[in-house]
Write an enzyme that holds these catalytic residues in place. Structure first.
Site, PDB file in Angstrom:
ATOM      1  CB  THR A  39      53.743  13.577  29.962  1.00  0.00           C
ATOM      2  OG1 THR A  39      53.797  15.043  29.270  1.00  0.00           O
ATOM      3  CG2 THR A  39      54.798  12.952  29.515  1.00  0.00           C
ATOM      4  CB  ALA A  85      58.472  14.298  22.334  1.00  0.00           C
ATOM      5  CB  THR A 136      63.986  26.505  23.460  1.00  0.00           C
ATOM      6  OG1 THR A 136      63.890  27.855  24.114  1.00  0.00           O
ATOM      7  CG2 THR A 136      64.950  25.694  24.246  1.00  0.00           C
ATOM      8  CG  ASP A 137      64.354  32.143  23.039  1.00  0.00           C
ATOM      9  OD1 ASP A 137      64.068  31.492  23.782  1.00  0.00           O
ATOM     10  OD2 ASP A 137      63.713  33.285  22.865  1.00  0.00           O
ATOM     11  CD  GLU A 138      63.169  29.164  27.838  1.00  0.00           C
ATOM     12  OE1 GLU A 138      63.849  28.751  29.033  1.00  0.00           O
ATOM     13  OE2 GLU A 138      62.039  29.324  27.576  1.00  0.00           O
ATOM     14  CE1 TYR A 161      62.504  23.091  27.522  1.00  0.00           C
ATOM     15  CE2 TYR A 161      63.023  25.310  27.814  1.00  0.00           C
ATOM     16  CZ  TYR A 161      62.417  24.277  27.116  1.00  0.00           C
ATOM     17  OH  TYR A 161      62.110  24.636  26.003  1.00  0.00           O
ATOM     18  CB  SER A 162      67.766  26.643  28.845  1.00  0.00           C
ATOM     19  OG  SER A 162      68.387  26.928  30.131  1.00  0.00           O
ATOM     20  CB  SER A 164      67.780  19.328  29.554  1.00  0.00           C
ATOM     21  OG  SER A 164      66.288  19.922  29.164  1.00  0.00           O
ATOM     22  CE  LYS A 165      64.358  21.572  23.562  1.00  0.00           C
ATOM     23  NZ  LYS A 165      63.616  20.640  22.619  1.00  0.00           N
ATOM     24  CE  LYS A 200      55.745  25.595  29.509  1.00  0.00           C
ATOM     25  NZ  LYS A 200      55.415  24.831  28.360  1.00  0.00           N
ATOM     26  CG  LEU A 201      53.060  35.074  31.819  1.00  0.00           C
ATOM     27  CD1 LEU A 201      52.765  35.195  33.415  1.00  0.00           C
ATOM     28  CD2 LEU A 201      53.855  36.311  31.345  1.00  0.00           C
ATOM     29  CE1 TYR A 218      56.152  32.697  39.014  1.00  0.00           C
ATOM     30  CE2 TYR A 218      57.825  32.131  37.264  1.00  0.00           C
ATOM     31  CZ  TYR A 218      56.571  31.933  38.174  1.00  0.00           C
ATOM     32  OH  TYR A 218      55.953  30.437  38.145  1.00  0.00           O
TER      33      TYR A 218
HETATM   34  P1  NAD Z   1      54.737  20.422  25.611  1.00  0.00           P
HETATM   35  O1  NAD Z   1      54.897  20.510  26.979  1.00  0.00           O
HETATM   36  O2  NAD Z   1      53.283  21.294  25.738  1.00  0.00           O
HETATM   37  O3  NAD Z   1      54.590  19.128  24.935  1.00  0.00           O
HETATM   38  C1  NAD Z   1      55.397  18.091  25.162  1.00  0.00           C
HETATM   39  C2  NAD Z   1      54.853  16.735  24.661  1.00  0.00           C
HETATM   40  O4  NAD Z   1      56.013  15.984  24.703  1.00  0.00           O
HETATM   41  C3  NAD Z   1      53.686  16.434  25.371  1.00  0.00           C
HETATM   42  O5  NAD Z   1      52.653  15.829  24.469  1.00  0.00           O
HETATM   43  C4  NAD Z   1      54.173  15.182  26.478  1.00  0.00           C
HETATM   44  O6  NAD Z   1      53.304  14.293  26.396  1.00  0.00           O
HETATM   45  C5  NAD Z   1      55.321  14.679  25.204  1.00  0.00           C
HETATM   46  N1  NAD Z   1      56.359  13.914  25.842  1.00  0.00           N
HETATM   47  C6  NAD Z   1      56.965  14.450  26.949  1.00  0.00           C
HETATM   48  N2  NAD Z   1      57.852  13.481  27.521  1.00  0.00           N
HETATM   49  C7  NAD Z   1      57.954  12.223  26.303  1.00  0.00           C
HETATM   50  C8  NAD Z   1      58.330  11.155  26.242  1.00  0.00           C
HETATM   51  N3  NAD Z   1      59.433  10.685  27.322  1.00  0.00           N
HETATM   52  N4  NAD Z   1      58.303  10.354  25.118  1.00  0.00           N
HETATM   53  C9  NAD Z   1      57.220  10.813  24.349  1.00  0.00           C
HETATM   54  N5  NAD Z   1      56.513  11.863  24.301  1.00  0.00           N
HETATM   55  C10 NAD Z   1      56.916  12.708  25.476  1.00  0.00           C
HETATM   56  O7  NAD Z   1      55.616  21.494  24.944  1.00  0.00           O
HETATM   57  P2  NAD Z   1      55.515  22.476  23.984  1.00  0.00           P
HETATM   58  O8  NAD Z   1      55.570  23.895  24.473  1.00  0.00           O
HETATM   59  O9  NAD Z   1      54.578  21.975  22.890  1.00  0.00           O
HETATM   60  O10 NAD Z   1      57.031  22.407  23.142  1.00  0.00           O
HETATM   61  C11 NAD Z   1      57.369  21.271  22.181  1.00  0.00           C
HETATM   62  C12 NAD Z   1      58.902  21.553  21.962  1.00  0.00           C
HETATM   63  O11 NAD Z   1      58.948  22.793  21.445  1.00  0.00           O
HETATM   64  C13 NAD Z   1      59.744  21.501  22.989  1.00  0.00           C
HETATM   65  O12 NAD Z   1      61.025  20.540  22.763  1.00  0.00           O
HETATM   66  C14 NAD Z   1      60.094  22.689  23.348  1.00  0.00           C
HETATM   67  O13 NAD Z   1      61.647  22.503  24.161  1.00  0.00           O
HETATM   68  C15 NAD Z   1      59.956  23.534  22.126  1.00  0.00           C
HETATM   69  N6  NAD Z   1      59.949  24.771  22.289  1.00  0.00           N
HETATM   70  C16 NAD Z   1      58.718  25.541  22.849  1.00  0.00           C
HETATM   71  C17 NAD Z   1      58.489  26.625  22.904  1.00  0.00           C
HETATM   72  C18 NAD Z   1      57.311  27.014  23.921  1.00  0.00           C
HETATM   73  O14 NAD Z   1      57.367  28.389  23.923  1.00  0.00           O
HETATM   74  N7  NAD Z   1      56.416  26.526  24.233  1.00  0.00           N
HETATM   75  C19 NAD Z   1      59.503  27.596  22.611  1.00  0.00           C
HETATM   76  C20 NAD Z   1      60.482  27.113  21.832  1.00  0.00           C
HETATM   77  C21 NAD Z   1      60.601  25.708  21.745  1.00  0.00           C
HETATM   78  P1  TYD Z   2      57.076  30.745  31.071  1.00  0.00           P
HETATM   79  O1  TYD Z   2      55.573  30.893  30.265  1.00  0.00           O
HETATM   80  O2  TYD Z   2      57.233  29.894  31.994  1.00  0.00           O
HETATM   81  O3  TYD Z   2      58.170  30.551  29.731  1.00  0.00           O
HETATM   82  P2  TYD Z   2      59.545  30.602  29.893  1.00  0.00           P
HETATM   83  O4  TYD Z   2      59.877  30.576  31.135  1.00  0.00           O
HETATM   84  O5  TYD Z   2      60.082  29.387  29.174  1.00  0.00           O
HETATM   85  O6  TYD Z   2      60.047  31.837  29.198  1.00  0.00           O
HETATM   86  O7  TYD Z   2      57.504  32.337  31.638  1.00  0.00           O
HETATM   87  C1  TYD Z   2      57.278  33.608  30.654  1.00  0.00           C
HETATM   88  C2  TYD Z   2      57.736  34.401  31.695  1.00  0.00           C
HETATM   89  O8  TYD Z   2      56.678  34.951  32.613  1.00  0.00           O
HETATM   90  C3  TYD Z   2      59.038  34.138  32.374  1.00  0.00           C
HETATM   91  O9  TYD Z   2      59.715  35.315  32.358  1.00  0.00           O
HETATM   92  C4  TYD Z   2      58.563  33.836  33.686  1.00  0.00           C
HETATM   93  C5  TYD Z   2      57.334  34.623  34.062  1.00  0.00           C
HETATM   94  N1  TYD Z   2      55.986  34.037  34.918  1.00  0.00           N
HETATM   95  C6  TYD Z   2      55.527  34.726  35.704  1.00  0.00           C
HETATM   96  O10 TYD Z   2      55.767  35.890  36.164  1.00  0.00           O
HETATM   97  N2  TYD Z   2      54.475  34.125  36.597  1.00  0.00           N
HETATM   98  C7  TYD Z   2      54.168  32.900  36.129  1.00  0.00           C
HETATM   99  O11 TYD Z   2      53.436  32.255  36.862  1.00  0.00           O
HETATM  100  C8  TYD Z   2      54.874  32.059  35.331  1.00  0.00           C
HETATM  101  C9  TYD Z   2      54.444  30.648  34.937  1.00  0.00           C
HETATM  102  C10 TYD Z   2      55.696  32.550  34.676  1.00  0.00           C
END
Ligand code: NAD
Ligand code: TYD
Length: 355
Positions: A39, A85, A136-138, A161-162, A164-165, A200-201, A218
């Protein structure tokens, strides 16, 4: 003995690419198959350094396609699954919740069904099959000013999002309880580091500061997140996959809480230094914008179970990790330019132009 086959889903994303890299390099005796739909968030550039390794293979595919997933499991007979994924961005989930239900819930159930069909017939070449669901912790909702999320905290998700997780976590537990599918779950706090998509932030702020664009904060920037270096998360996943107990949940966190506005100020100081700007220059870009709907106030993780049972702990101080991360973005300009061309511009305008 045949080579052990481990399927990693979402391996072309931010965290997934770090997990794939760790497993490919550390376990040359295992075959690591990365299944990813590619994606907007998936990028094979994240894996250039390991793509030619003999124990690595990429498969493009969509986990929402049950027929495809079943056939893949039937053909390849995986011994373990590490499932990352997902659609992962809260703001996108507010605009398009259904996509999150499809990938995060339906996609997870498709994988669980395929694993169940394969492993519960007793066909696996190894008795140690395991379905590891990365979450996720969310799912725990939002904390007030005090307290920490433990593995016993009730689920109380607020964003699509949270929600669905949380749903996918419940399905994984239901398959463990109902069918005895060997499964383990981890719930991790916010990650940061290289290859992080600039929606992401932290990467968004780095990108904007570099280009002298406003940094959207925000609300009042009072929300708190517990940040963990992505390579520490990948190490925790390795430990839990190999040593965790089935049916258990492990919380992963950095013990590292930051108010968004304090984090952004620290990032601005680092960027001033790295870009040779006068101190205080980048902070002028801070722009308070309309708050996120349903914005959770505070996340903070108690990871003592993981630390005490499995001996994992975070390796880096946040200041060091953030500095390393900034350096990575500044030396990998072309990565950032590639992912911010095309569709990113449309996304950015939709989210921020009238905020
Ligand atoms: P990301 O969005 O960077 O990557 C997601 C990956 O999944 C991408 O490579 C995308 O192509 C693939 N994908 C999406 N839909 C798909 C589908 N239908 N079929 C196959 N592949 C698909 O996400 P991330 O930040 O690397 O997070 C990875 C996992 O860790 C997620 O499950 C997320 O919920 C969890 N997680 C993320 C964080 C964080 O801070 N980013 C924290 C805790 C848990
Ligand atoms: P984010 O990186 O989207 O992670 P999550 O929402 O999964 O925690 O956001 C981190 C924090 O930063 C969250 O409190 C929302 C805030 N935020 C901003 O203030 N500005 C931004 O442009 C973004 C993307 C997030």
């Amino acid at each position: 003995m045949p080579m052990k086959k481990i399927l990693i889903t979402g391996g072309a994303g931010f965290i997934g690419s770090h997990v794939v890299r760790l497993f490919v390099n550390k376990y040359p005796e295992c075959r690591i198959i990365n299944l990813d739909k590619l994606t907007y968030a998936g990028n094979l550039e994240n894996l250039r350094d390991i793509e030619a390794k003999p124990n690595y293979e990429f498969v493009k595919g969509d986990i929402t396609d049950a027929g495809f997933v079943n056939e893949l499991f039937e053909q390849r007979r995986f011994d373990g699954v590490i499932h990352l994924a997902a659609e992962s961005h809260v703001d996108r989930s507010i605009s398009n919740p259904l996509e999150f239900v499809m990938t995060n819930v339906v996609g997870t159930v498709n994988l669980l069904n395929a694993a169940r069909q394969l492993w519960l017939k007793g066909d696996s070449a190894f008795s140690a099959s395991r379905f590891y669901h990365v979450s996720t912790d969310e799912v725990y909702g939002s904390l007030g000013d005090t307290g920490l999320f433990t593995e016993e905290t009730n689920y109380d998700p607020h964003s699509p999002y949270s929600a669905s997780k949380a749903s996918s976590d419940h399905f994984v537990r239901a398959y463990y309880d109902t069918y005895k599918l060997p499964a383990v779950i981890s719930n991790c706090s916010n990650n940061y580091g290289s290859f992080h998509f600039p929606e992401k932030l932290i990467p968004l702020a780095i990108h904007n500061i570099k280009n002298n664009k406003p940094i959207p904060v925000y609300g009042k920037g009072e929300n708190v997140r517990d940040w963990l270096f992505v390579e520490d998360h990948a190490r925790a996943i390795d430990v839990i996959f190999h040593k965790g107990r089935n049916g258990e949940t492990y919380n992963i966190g950095g013990n590292n809480e930051w108010k968004n506005i304090d984090l952004i100020r620290l990032l601005c100081e680092i960027m001033d230094r790295k870009l040779g700007r006068a101190q205080g220059e980048s902070a002028k870009l801070i722009n308070f914008v309309l708050d996120r709907a349903g914005h959770d106030l505070r996340y903070a993780i108690d990871s003592s179970k993981l630390q005490q049972e499995l001996g994992w702990k975070p390796s880096l101080r946040f200041e060091e990790g953030l500095e390393k991360t900034v350096e990575w973005y500044l030396t990998n300009e072309s990565w950032l330019n590639n992912v911010t061309s095309g569709d990113y511009k449309k996304y950015y305008e939709g989210q921020y132009e009238r905020r």
